[in-house]
Design an enzyme around this catalytic site. Sequence first.
Site, PDB file in Angstrom:
ATOM      1  CB  CYS A  24      -0.941   0.099   1.201  1.00 29.37           C
ATOM      2  SG  CYS A  24      -2.069  -1.283   1.337  1.00 29.37           S
ATOM      3  NE  ARG A  56       4.582   1.761  -0.160  1.00 34.61           N
ATOM      4  CZ  ARG A  56       5.649   1.465   0.563  1.00 34.61           C
ATOM      5  NH1 ARG A  56       6.856   1.687   0.078  1.00 34.61           N
ATOM      6  NH2 ARG A  56       5.537   0.944   1.760  1.00 34.61           N
ATOM      7  CD1 TRP A  94      -0.337  -6.584  -2.758  1.00 33.67           C
ATOM      8  CD2 TRP A  94      -0.420  -6.943  -0.545  1.00 33.67           C
ATOM      9  NE1 TRP A  94      -0.041  -7.912  -2.523  1.00 33.67           N
ATOM     10  CE2 TRP A  94      -0.092  -8.153  -1.182  1.00 33.67           C
ATOM     11  CE3 TRP A  94      -0.535  -6.921   0.842  1.00 33.67           C
ATOM     12  CZ2 TRP A  94       0.138  -9.337  -0.481  1.00 33.67           C
ATOM     13  CZ3 TRP A  94      -0.310  -8.094   1.552  1.00 33.67           C
ATOM     14  CH2 TRP A  94       0.029  -9.282   0.876  1.00 33.67           C
ATOM     15  CG  ASN A 148       1.485   0.646   4.120  1.00 33.65           C
ATOM     16  OD1 ASN A 148       1.248  -0.543   3.936  1.00 33.65           O
ATOM     17  ND2 ASN A 148       2.703   1.154   4.075  1.00 33.65           N
ATOM     18  N   GLY A 149      -0.826  -1.201   6.251  1.00 34.76           N
ATOM     19  CA  GLY A 149      -0.452  -2.064   7.371  1.00 34.76           C
ATOM     20  C   GLY A 149      -1.605  -2.969   7.766  1.00 34.76           C
ATOM     21  CD  GLU A 152      16.027 -14.229  -7.809  1.00 32.93           C
ATOM     22  OE1 GLU A 152      15.465 -14.646  -6.787  1.00 32.93           O
ATOM     23  OE2 GLU A 152      15.761 -13.139  -8.338  1.00 32.93           O
ATOM     24  CE  LYS A 188      12.599 -12.358  -9.847  1.00 31.58           C
ATOM     25  NZ  LYS A 188      13.434 -12.088  -8.727  1.00 31.58           N
ATOM     26  CD  GLU A 214       8.634 -12.229  -8.380  1.00 30.78           C
ATOM     27  OE1 GLU A 214       9.840 -12.043  -8.471  1.00 30.78           O
ATOM     28  OE2 GLU A 214       7.946 -11.747  -7.457  1.00 30.78           O
ATOM     29  CG  HIS A 241      17.633 -38.287  -3.177  1.00 27.29           C
ATOM     30  ND1 HIS A 241      17.986 -39.536  -2.734  1.00 27.29           N
ATOM     31  CD2 HIS A 241      18.785 -37.652  -3.496  1.00 27.29           C
ATOM     32  CE1 HIS A 241      19.304 -39.653  -2.750  1.00 27.29           C
ATOM     33  NE2 HIS A 241      19.814 -38.515  -3.215  1.00 27.29           N
ATOM     34  CE  LYS A 261      10.898  -3.740  -6.045  1.00 24.78           C
ATOM     35  NZ  LYS A 261      11.517  -4.925  -6.646  1.00 24.78           N
TER      36      LYS A 261
HETATM   37  O1  M6R Z   1      12.760  -5.435  -0.188  1.00 23.66           O
HETATM   38  P1  M6R Z   1      13.229  -6.838   0.118  1.00 23.66           P
HETATM   39  O2  M6R Z   1      14.457  -7.208  -0.614  1.00 23.66           O
HETATM   40  O3  M6R Z   1      13.358  -7.076   1.597  1.00 23.66           O
HETATM   41  O4  M6R Z   1      12.057  -7.768  -0.417  1.00 23.66           O
HETATM   42  C1  M6R Z   1      12.082  -9.147  -0.197  1.00 23.66           C
HETATM   43  C2  M6R Z   1      11.094  -9.863  -1.070  1.00 23.66           C
HETATM   44  O5  M6R Z   1       9.797  -9.416  -0.804  1.00 23.66           O
HETATM   45  C3  M6R Z   1      11.378  -9.671  -2.565  1.00 23.66           C
HETATM   46  O6  M6R Z   1      12.677 -10.049  -2.886  1.00 23.66           O
HETATM   47  C4  M6R Z   1      10.388 -10.518  -3.401  1.00 23.66           C
HETATM   48  O7  M6R Z   1      10.615 -11.865  -3.195  1.00 23.66           O
HETATM   49  C5  M6R Z   1      10.510 -10.163  -4.894  1.00 23.66           C
HETATM   50  N1  M6R Z   1       9.197  -9.975  -5.442  1.00 23.66           N
HETATM   51  C6  M6R Z   1      11.154 -11.222  -5.696  1.00 23.66           C
HETATM   52  O8  M6R Z   1      11.276 -10.880  -7.031  1.00 23.66           O
END
Ligand code: M6R
Length: 608
Positions: free
Chosen positions: A2, A28, A74, A99-100, A481, A485, A488, A504, A603
């Site tokens: 948010c 956000r 969000w 926000n929260g 990673e 990617k 998501e 396994h 984000k």
């Molecule tokens: O701001 P941060 O690096 O602490 O955020 C951590 C995760 O929320 C962030 O890396 C998230 O997994 C991304 N969307 C991955 O692409």
Amino acid sequence: MCGIVAATSRKRDIVPLLVQGLKRLEYRGYDSCGVAVWDNGLKRARSVARVAELEEQIKHEHLHGEMGIAHTRWATHGEPLVCNAHPHFAGDEIALIHNGIIENYEEIRAELQAKGVVFSSQTDTEVLAYLVRDCFHGDLLKAVEDALNRVRGAYGIAVFCKQDPSRVVVARQGSPLVIGVGEGEMFAASDTMALAGETDNFIYLEDGDVAELLPESYKIFKHVGTEFEPVEREVRQVQAFSNAVELGPYRHYMQKEIFEQPRAIADTLEAVREITPAIFGDQAAEIFAEIDRILMIACGTSYYAAMTSKYWFEAIAGIPCDVEIASEYRYRKSVPNPRTLVVTISQSGETADTLAALKHARELGMDKTLTVCNVATSAMVRESRLHFITRAGVEIGVASTKAFTTQLTALFLLTLTLAKINGRLTEEEEAQYMTQLRHVPKAVSSVLALEPLIIGWTSRFADKEHALFLGRGIHYPIALEGALKLKEISYIHAEAYPAGELKHGPLALVDESIPVVTVAPNDQLFEKLKSNMKEVEARRGELYVFADSDTGLSSSEHIHVIRMPENYGALSPILHVVTLQLLAYHTALIRGNDVDKPRNLAKSVTVE
Ligand code: M6R
């Protein structure tokens, strides 16, 4: 999660400013958005579309005012519906954005319902708005303070009321909030970027702060017990850049950010003249002399950066290193060791779980803290004794890319620093590593030039629902990673395994329908990896391999190989991850997804 913006002015209609701010804060959260103003009454426009559509709606409805609040959401409590969109009103008296998460909202909601309040949303925020109204006896600041004494949870809020419509009250607990000091006007926002061009004078509120904003003045109070005492907070000159949010020639921020990596890594290295503790802060030499292990804490992509660096810390610096997911660490009973360097990694520096885990580690008596972060003014940086600020520049795309490679760059510098202190780095080795590091931006540019070959693969991925990623050793976190990617932004279910683990269990999944992406550097595990690839081939699996040029691997019927420009030794993870970012990006494009704003995500994750 948010984004909030608020403004009070005596000289202009602030609606365009609020809308501009929302556009810059859309990263956000983007489930819904809304603006409320005072215009001879509380007026608002809310939408479950994007801010651009809200802007049209606002024009249509002629929303104007010299004071107002705005929000991009969000969703936590309640679906993304207009009725759940902020700002929330309590009758025609109070308007509030948040926000929260208010954890005890259900009990307060029941109490207010018993007093006759009828709620029109499922949100915790509307409950807070009515709670403020319930506490209101002519003084908005006092009403907000009393309401905050009743709630538990995290918040960044902005509130105004009809009785005193030029006054905005804001408060922060666990969610970021800055005040922007203007001339004849005051602002507040979740991020300075929202106010770029409006002011360069910012106050970073601290947890427990409440502030009252009027066009010409502001007052800040800090929460002490149940009281609020006046407090001075430093006004900092910060040049917030809005050009970071311009796309330039790119279609998406993620694409822009992938291609910015050579520059981002070069900038991150710019300030580093030599390997010395001082690059992590004044107290670093003293603190590093007192540690004999490392505990890394992070979430998401930052967690994978931590996992990658564990290999460096142990192999190069000879220091034992544990890596913890923040949301797990903060709640489990662990065995503290005061001789631990606690390293938190975060792009935003505001991630609620990581921040809480950092505080938890400190409460356990581990006060040797270091944060690797992309935002110099963030809460995590302020909470840590040492820090390293990556210079990735603002990262807008929800899928983290340049933050990751700059984090790896920073963590490699930390590895070299600790190796040097431990007497495990000769002058010659140091010079070699530094030369290699300084060459990384160029090497990443060569990897980016592989884009057309990667695009050639993506049509084969676009209709899949599952994918496997394999790596070994330090490239296992890179496979993780890559899978993150892909899932998501393309919504393809992707899992990553250390290739040796395939037999396994996961090998049962392999048939001709599942692409198996393999990270294949020419390291000491390459022969082992080749055997694992044979296991896939024998089950008619389709292999997509990113192989170092000196591996001798080439394409055949069920093996598709893209050769990396060069074998980059210890720093190879920084290069290999770039190919996986491009693979995810182009696959998501073909699937027609909103690459920068993938569904259900945001984000900055400032709720737990
Ligand atoms: O701001 P941060 O690096 O602490 O955020 C951590 C995760 O929320 C962030 O890396 C998230 O997994 C991304 N969307 C991955 O692409």
